[in-house]
Design an enzyme around this catalytic site. Structure first.
Site, mmCIF file in Angstrom:
data_model
loop_
_atom_site.group_PDB
_atom_site.id
_atom_site.type_symbol
_atom_site.label_atom_id
_atom_site.label_comp_id
_atom_site.label_asym_id
_atom_site.label_seq_id
_atom_site.Cartn_x
_atom_site.Cartn_y
_atom_site.Cartn_z
ATOM 1 N N THR A 70 25.322 -26.049 3.637
ATOM 2 C CA THR A 70 24.982 -24.628 3.796
ATOM 3 C C THR A 70 25.066 -23.875 2.467
ATOM 4 O OG1 THR A 70 26.112 -24.825 5.928
ATOM 5 C CG2 THR A 70 25.536 -22.601 5.198
ATOM 6 N N HIS A 130 25.174 -20.312 11.885
ATOM 7 C CA HIS A 130 25.599 -21.666 12.284
ATOM 8 C C HIS A 130 25.271 -21.918 13.756
ATOM 9 C CE1 HIS A 130 27.655 -23.302 8.856
ATOM 10 N NE2 HIS A 130 28.586 -22.373 8.796
HETATM 11 P P1 A3P Z 1 31.710 -32.647 0.526
HETATM 12 O O1 A3P Z 1 32.901 -32.153 1.279
HETATM 13 O O2 A3P Z 1 31.193 -33.952 1.029
HETATM 14 O O3 A3P Z 1 31.905 -32.662 -0.936
HETATM 15 P P2 A3P Z 1 28.812 -26.464 3.613
HETATM 16 O O4 A3P Z 1 28.301 -25.705 2.441
HETATM 17 O O5 A3P Z 1 27.856 -26.540 4.761
HETATM 18 O O6 A3P Z 1 30.174 -26.012 3.994
HETATM 19 O O7 A3P Z 1 28.948 -27.973 3.136
HETATM 20 C C1 A3P Z 1 29.946 -28.336 2.220
HETATM 21 C C2 A3P Z 1 29.549 -29.631 1.555
HETATM 22 O O8 A3P Z 1 28.469 -29.371 0.648
HETATM 23 C C3 A3P Z 1 30.687 -30.184 0.725
HETATM 24 O O9 A3P Z 1 30.518 -31.598 0.765
HETATM 25 C C4 A3P Z 1 30.407 -29.595 -0.644
HETATM 26 O O10 A3P Z 1 31.000 -30.293 -1.698
HETATM 27 C C5 A3P Z 1 28.887 -29.712 -0.669
HETATM 28 N N1 A3P Z 1 28.270 -28.757 -1.609
HETATM 29 C C6 A3P Z 1 28.614 -27.466 -1.824
HETATM 30 N N2 A3P Z 1 27.828 -26.928 -2.763
HETATM 31 C C7 A3P Z 1 26.969 -27.880 -3.143
HETATM 32 C C8 A3P Z 1 25.919 -27.929 -4.126
HETATM 33 N N3 A3P Z 1 25.626 -26.889 -4.870
HETATM 34 N N4 A3P Z 1 25.240 -29.092 -4.257
HETATM 35 C C9 A3P Z 1 25.532 -30.163 -3.487
HETATM 36 N N5 A3P Z 1 26.526 -30.190 -2.569
HETATM 37 C C10 A3P Z 1 27.235 -29.059 -2.400
#
Ligand code: A3P
Length: 314
Positions: A70, A130
């Site tokens: 997200t 969500h």
């Molecule tokens: P991991 O816990 O596997 O590292 P959300 O944003 O839906 O909460 O998802 C979080 C996941 O997206 C986490 O994964 C986080 O590290 C990853 N994430 C957050 N920012 C990101 C970015 N700019 N590029 C790639 N992955 C990212």
């Protein structure tokens, strides 16, 4: 996710609704509404959102389950749609966490302490939810506004979720056992679960109406960032003029950059969740470091049963 824990003490409306109740990982109360599980305090805002939200034709609504990318999607769309200037002085991502700029509607707008006035958001509005497709307001479904959904493979989603919840534990709480988390995830009893139903609803709708719903996968974004971001920009009606522009957006939204920005290292945006918690490793296949072969097989099996016949496997 932009919105966890924090509405839980917000209102008692759900108590009057007699919704089925459960405990996620034996610790967090959740209630079932319209076939999905939510933090109790989110149900009333979700109902209000469904009944009163008026979509505009140029709105862009980002949608996702928890921990599926997200924050990345919000950053990318913010740069493409609202903040193409790359100069640091103008870069909104430097000033605030992406969740601040792209609000999660049910929690920030219809919660008990609204942070944003929807009427003051300049058009085109870039918003996020969500919520599962089934409970989105009709006006989102029936106007020309666009929806972008991001999906992620269930094993990495689950591990990311497990880390996230462990990182917001009170100091006196024991870490959540992984086995229990896997069981909750597979039985669908977790925030915005069942995960597979959430994904499937958006997948099927995107198949029916690809002009309206773009279905992205986290893994594809990692594998072919340029191709996927090009596709995203075109879908949003803002195609890139050059390869250089794509590279800049990808750099601005990269995990490494965002994670190391002062605002994300030390700030907290909403709900008292520290911004640093939104950024961890961002590695495809990190689950291999945690799941046993039995857990892996159980998740793959559910993945096959729930999604394969619809042409999807995450
Ligand atoms: P991991 O816990 O596997 O590292 P959300 O944003 O839906 O909460 O998802 C979080 C996941 O997206 C986490 O994964 C986080 O590290 C990853 N994430 C957050 N920012 C990101 C970015 N700019 N590029 C790639 N992955 C990212």
């Amino acid at each position: 996710m932009g919105d966890l824990s924090t509405n839980s003490n917000s209102n008692n409306a759900e108590n009057h609704l007699n919704l089925p109740k459960a405990r996620f990982m034996d610790a967090i109360d959740i209630v079932q509404w319209e076939g999905f599980w939510f933090e109790p305090g989110l149900v009333q805002p979700a109902m209000t959102f469904r009944s009163i939200f008026q979509a505009a034709n140029d709105d862009v609504i980002l949608t996702s389950n928890m921990k599926t990318g997200t924050t990345w999607l919000k950053s990318l769309c913010l740069c493409i749609l609202k903040n193409p200037k790359t100069d640091v002085d103008y870069d909104l991502l430097v000033k605030d966490n992406p969740h601040f700029h792209v609000p999660t509607i049910e929690s920030t707008i219809y919660g008990t302490k609204p942070h944003i006035d929807l009427y003051k958001v300049p058009s085109p509005r870039l918003l996020h939810s969500h919520l599962p497709y089934i409970v989105l307001p009709d006006s989102i479904k029936n106007t020309d506004c666009k929806i972008v959904y991001i999906a992620r493979n269930p094993k990495d989603t689950l591990i990311s979720m497990w880390h996230f919840f462990n990182s917001i534990l009170h100091p006196d709480q024991d870490p959540f056992p992984l086995e229990n988390t896997v069981d909750c995830f597979l039985s669908g009893v977790h925030q915005y679960g069942p995960f597979f139903d959430h994904v499937l609803q958006y997948w099927l709708e995107s198949q029916k109406n690809p002009q309206k719903i773009l279905f992205l996968k986290y893994e594809e974004l990692k594998r072919d960032p340029k191709g996927e971001v090009k596709k995203l920009a075109k879908f949003l009606g803002k195609p890139f003029a050059s390869e250089e522009e794509i590279d800049k957006v990808l750099w601005r939204c990269s995990l490494e950059r965002l994670k190391n920005l002062e605002v994300n290292k030390n700030g907290s945006t909403l709900f008292n969740v520290h911004n640093s918690l939104y950024f961890r490793k961002g590695v495809v296949g990190d689950w291999e470091n945690y799941l046993t072969p039995e857990m892996e097989e159980k998740i793959n099996q559910t993945n096959r049963i729930k999604l394969e016949e619809y042409g999807l496997f995450l």
